[in-house]
Motif scaffolding. Structure first.
Motif, short mmCIF file in Angstrom:
data_model
loop_
_atom_site.label_atom_id
_atom_site.label_comp_id
_atom_site.label_asym_id
_atom_site.label_seq_id
_atom_site.Cartn_x
_atom_site.Cartn_y
_atom_site.Cartn_z
N PRO A 286 46.84 46.17 55.41
CA PRO A 286 47.03 44.77 55.04
C PRO A 286 46.32 43.84 56.02
O PRO A 286 46.19 44.18 57.21
N TYR B 183 43.84 51.79 53.29
CA TYR B 183 44.16 50.36 53.18
C TYR B 183 45.06 49.89 54.32
O TYR B 183 46.11 50.48 54.60
N ASP C 3 40.66 43.62 48.09
CA ASP C 3 40.35 43.35 49.50
C ASP C 3 39.00 43.95 49.89
O ASP C 3 38.24 43.36 50.67
N TRP D 119 49.96 48.44 47.54
CA TRP D 119 48.81 48.57 48.43
C TRP D 119 47.63 49.26 47.74
O TRP D 119 46.48 48.93 48.01
#
Length: 298
Positions: free
Chosen positions: A238, A236, A175, A168
């Motif tokens: 997902p 973070y 991202d 992650w």
């Protein structure tokens, strides 16, 4: 011609001994430099090697007072210097000094306008132009505003979580680029290796938000306090778990814990990502200074 004197140091510990009072006077703005300096100083004490390109900068005025600082200690290409606020003429003089030292500098990060002035002079001296890789904004927590509660709870990561935390951490920057409308990998940032993430886990500075089923659905980390300031990040979630309030609740609880330690909390946002800026503002984070990651194109 600059009226300020630039002093370069090879070791983070030497730099902290000279610039510590200056950095401590505005520890939120200084957060990146101080946390890196303290971390690398500790590692040197443990026998870790230092990259030959690394340096630490102190800017002094005519009276000898420290009026600016910076570093070149990034472990990722193109190894950009990171500048804290300093007088305009010192930022321009730094570009000339780096050229005289024979250093190739293809990016400059840090506080505006110092980073912008230094990058522009480097481009003028070496040919090329300056492009903005990322505009960032540093925020400090004012009064914490609790978010709407969501199911689950915050837990401290353990060594058993190393693989997921590493995954992650690595996904975070790519991202973030996509969320800001940039190609993945467009932002040059440090991605901690497994050893560094393990050190963070062992010091209790990595947390997961777990849902009602006990599954990790979000990660928030923070740096240890430096001069009484702890910087939150990365944050973070997902893609499949976004929009459910995990991040707001995790950051709020991590921020509360930082405050409970007696430290101030700060964090960076990407100005091109309105979602994260909105979340942090709602929690009570307020802008302190604008910064930028600048690229010199030749």
């Amino acid at each position: 011609m600059s009226t300020h004197r630039l002093q370069f140091y090879r070791e983070a510990g030497q730099f902290l001994a000279v610039a510590g009072d200056h950095l401590a006077a505005d520890p939120v703005v200084s957060t990146v430099v101080t946390t890196v300096a303290h971390r690398l100083s500790a590692r040197r004490d443990e026998g870790a090697a230092q990259a030959d390109r690394d340096w630490w900068l102190v800017v002094r005025d005519a009276t000898g007072a420290v009026v600016g600082a910076g570093m070149r200690a990034a472990p990722f290409a193109p190894y950009p210097p990171y500048l804290l606020p300093m007088p305009d003429d010192a930022a321009v003089a730094l570009a000339a000094a780096l050229q005289e030292r024979g250093e190739e500098v293809l990016a400059v990060n840090g506080a505006l306008p110092a980073a912008e002035l230094c990058a522009a002079e480097l481009a003028r001296l070496g040919g090329g132009r300056v492009s903005v890789g990322q505009h960032t904004r540093l925020h400090e927590l004012g009064e914490l505003v609790p978010p709407t509660p969501v199911p689950g709870r915050l837990v401290v990561a353990t060594e058993d979580d190393l693989a997921l935390a590493t995954e992650w951490f690595a996904a975070f920057m790519g991202d973030a680029d996509e969320q800001a409308g940039r190609p993945r990998g467009a932002s040059a940032h440090e991605v901690p290796d497994r050893a560094d993430i393990l050190r963070r886990i062992r010091t209790g500075r990595v947390w997961f938000w777990i849902d009602e089923a006990g599954r990790p659905v979000h990660l928030t980390a923070a740096n240890p306090p430096s001069f009484g300031v702890a910087r939150v990040g990365p944050v973070y979630t997902p893609p499949a778990q976004r929009g459910r309030g995990w991040a707001s609740n995790a950051v709020a609880e991590v921020s509360r814990r930082i405050r409970a330690e007696g430290a101030r909390a700060c964090l960076f946002t990407d100005q091109a990502n309105p979602t994260s800026n909105k979340i942090y503002a709602a929690l009570g984070y307020r802008p302190v200074v604008d910064m930028a990651n600048l690229v010199i194109l030749r």
